[in-house]
Design an enzyme around this catalytic site. Structure first.
Site, short mmCIF file in Angstrom:
data_model
loop_
_atom_site.label_atom_id
_atom_site.label_comp_id
_atom_site.label_asym_id
_atom_site.label_seq_id
_atom_site.Cartn_x
_atom_site.Cartn_y
_atom_site.Cartn_z
N HIS A 286 -12.57 13.06 78.82
CA HIS A 286 -11.60 13.27 79.91
C HIS A 286 -11.22 11.93 80.57
O HIS A 286 -10.82 11.92 81.74
CB HIS A 286 -12.14 14.22 80.98
N SER B 127 7.46 -10.74 81.49
CA SER B 127 8.47 -10.01 82.25
C SER B 127 9.58 -10.98 82.64
O SER B 127 9.33 -12.16 82.90
CB SER B 127 7.82 -9.42 83.50
N LYS C 153 3.23 -11.36 84.60
CA LYS C 153 3.01 -10.24 83.69
C LYS C 153 2.69 -10.65 82.27
O LYS C 153 3.22 -11.62 81.72
CB LYS C 153 4.26 -9.37 83.66
N GLU D 193 2.52 -0.51 72.87
CA GLU D 193 3.34 0.57 73.42
C GLU D 193 4.35 1.08 72.39
O GLU D 193 4.63 2.27 72.29
CB GLU D 193 4.07 0.09 74.68
#
Ligand code: ARG
Length: 472
Positions: A159, A280, A286, A293
């Site tokens: 979980h 970024s 960043k 992804e």
């Protein structure tokens, strides 16, 4: 666009317009099958000559002409004419322009229906091998990671809540076995494709005395199809391959998700290499895991490819239907996407930094030795359900006081239950928690070492199968 070039002019007085040409064409997608189309035609021509259906001279000029076309395509010197409907007509048309009448004999006893099925099967076999190769390379990296970071402990989750500590190598090997099942599915897809449809002609077979076994032998097919109607309308092998790709992508999306989470500041378990990260345009600090992804995101596309293919085939009457031309785009997309995702995963895993200290730190929190305290009580005679309750109360108390289970004293344990002896504290030591999970397939170092040996053996077996099959 030039006028449509069709080989069925005899029966027609009109020709399709530009829209119909574009709508009906598949050359943009199936040009990819050029090598398989040419190999299939050479095998067919040789067999026709051997059977006395065409002359030996015609067969050799067909072969020479086709090899010339192959050379030109591979050299990038073949200008595809998009007035041709598909790769079969493009190659045959060019052959006839190059060698004349002999080229017009090539299609004897053959239809594009058995031709496209043959080309696609040859291609599916080749692509299954390419994917198996990429799959194996990723599995090599997983094994290396498990070896290199032997003994590194990390939190295991259920979980996404801390559950029990596990070896980092154990976690990597979990993906190894997932990918080993993917390899098995790719091999099954290879076998499903390994049947020759050529000789089925349009749907019913042909009047010419074809030697199908000889063609199968020459093209490297394990057997010939048993039913001509089924042979020209069967795309199960593509569904098998696309399914193998879809599940493979689902697996990689799970791996990618973990890399994404692990590379957050909150987790810090890994540091992704700069080469596999992006920045970024506005936030200077960043470092984003874009490639992970994308692997995660592209899984959706491939699941869609599988759905598209299944729905295209659903309710099609026998035998060939033009709907089936829609089989290639999703299948090729699934193949290419999985191949790229495997490459990306291999790149990210082989270059990332594993932050063992952060993992160990994580493994100390979360009361992850709670099960071991309960196991201690159960091993000393207390029913497990009661033990669970005793330890649950200890966890609650620790949580309130901001302490860990490791900070409990022997006296406090004894107060919670007289069954706790002096040795009970040893049970909450994290290294002990890991090393005592010695069930087969468990996370104890001895078991993980066995797993590593089994993984290496599985890799060797798969690598041998790929080499033998590719060399056939
Ligand atoms: N381009 C077609 C396909 O991919 C080849 C077979 C066409 N056969 C036919 N009878 N129209 O399915």
């Amino acid at each position: 666009m030039a006028d449509a070039k069709t080989p069925w002019g005899g029966r027609f007085t009109g020709t399709p317009g530009e829209f119909q040409q574009r709508f009906g064409a598949s050359l943009g997608v199936d040009a990819r099958l050029y090598a398989e189309d040419i190999a299939g035609s050479i095998a067919h021509a040789r067999m026709l000559a051997k059977q006395g259906v065409i002359s030996a001279e015609d067969a050799s000029s067909i072969e020479a002409g086709l090899l010339g076309i192959l050379r030109d395509i591979e050299a990038g010197e073949f200008a595809f004419d998009y007035a041709d409907e598909d790769i079969h007509m493009a190659v045959e048309g060019e052959l006839t322009r190059r060698i004349g009448d002999a080229g017009k004999r090539l299609h004897t006893g053959r239809s594009r229906n058995d031709q496209v099925a043959t080309d696609t099967r040859l291609h599916a076999k080749r692509e299954a091998l390419r994917l198996l190769d990429a799959n194996t390379r990723l599995r090599v990296v997983l094994v290396h990671l498990a070896e290199e970071h032997e003994g590194v402990v990390m939190p295991g989750y259920t979980h996404l809540q801390k559950a029990q500590p596990v070896l980092f190598g154990h976690h990597m090997l979990a993906y190894f076995w997932m990918l080993t099942r993917d390899a098995k599915r790719l091999r099954a897809a290879y076998d499903a494709a390994d049947v020759l449809p050529l000789g089925s002609a349009a749907l019913a077979g042909t009047t010419f005395p074809l030697d199908r076994a000889a063609v199968a032998d020459e093209l490297g097919f394990a057997s010939v199809s048993a039913n001509s109607l089924d042979a020209v309308s069967d795309r199960d092998f593509l569904v098998d391959l696309t399914y193998a790709c879809a599940l493979g992508m689902v697996h990689l999306s799970r791996l990618a998700e973990e890399l994404i989470v692990w590379s957050t500041e909150e987790f810090g378990f890994i540091t992704m290499d700069d080469a596999w990260s992006t920045g970024s345009s506005i936030m200077p600090q960043k470092k984003n895991p874009d490639f992970a992804e994308l692997v995660r995101g592209k899984a959706g596309r491939v699941v869609g490819d599988l759905t598209a293919l299944l729905v295209t085939l659903k309710a099609l009457p026998l035998a060939y239907n033009k709907d089936m031309q829609e089989d290639k785009e999703p299948a090729f997309d699934a193949i290419d996407t999985l191949a790229d995702a495997l490459t990306a995963a291999e790149g990210m895993l082989s270059t990332m930094r594993v932050n063992a200290a952060r993992m160990a730190e994580g493994a100390r929190g979360g009361f992850m030795a709670a099960t071991d305290l309960a196991d201690y009580l159960a091993a000393h005679g207390m029913p497990f359900r009661e033990a669970h309750e005793v330890v649950g109360k200890l966890v609650l108390a620790c949580e309130r006081e901001g302490r860990t289970l490791q900070q409990l004293t022997a006296a406090e344990l004894a107060a919670a239950s007289p069954v706790f002896g002096e040795d009970a504290l040893a049970a909450v030591d994290i290294a002990t928690v890991v090393s005592r999970r010695t069930t087969e397939g468990g996370t104890a170092p001895v078991r993980v070492a066995e797993q590593l040996a089994a993984a290496s053996a599985a890799l060797v077996a798969d690598e041998r199968w790929i080499a033998e099959t590719a060399g056939e």
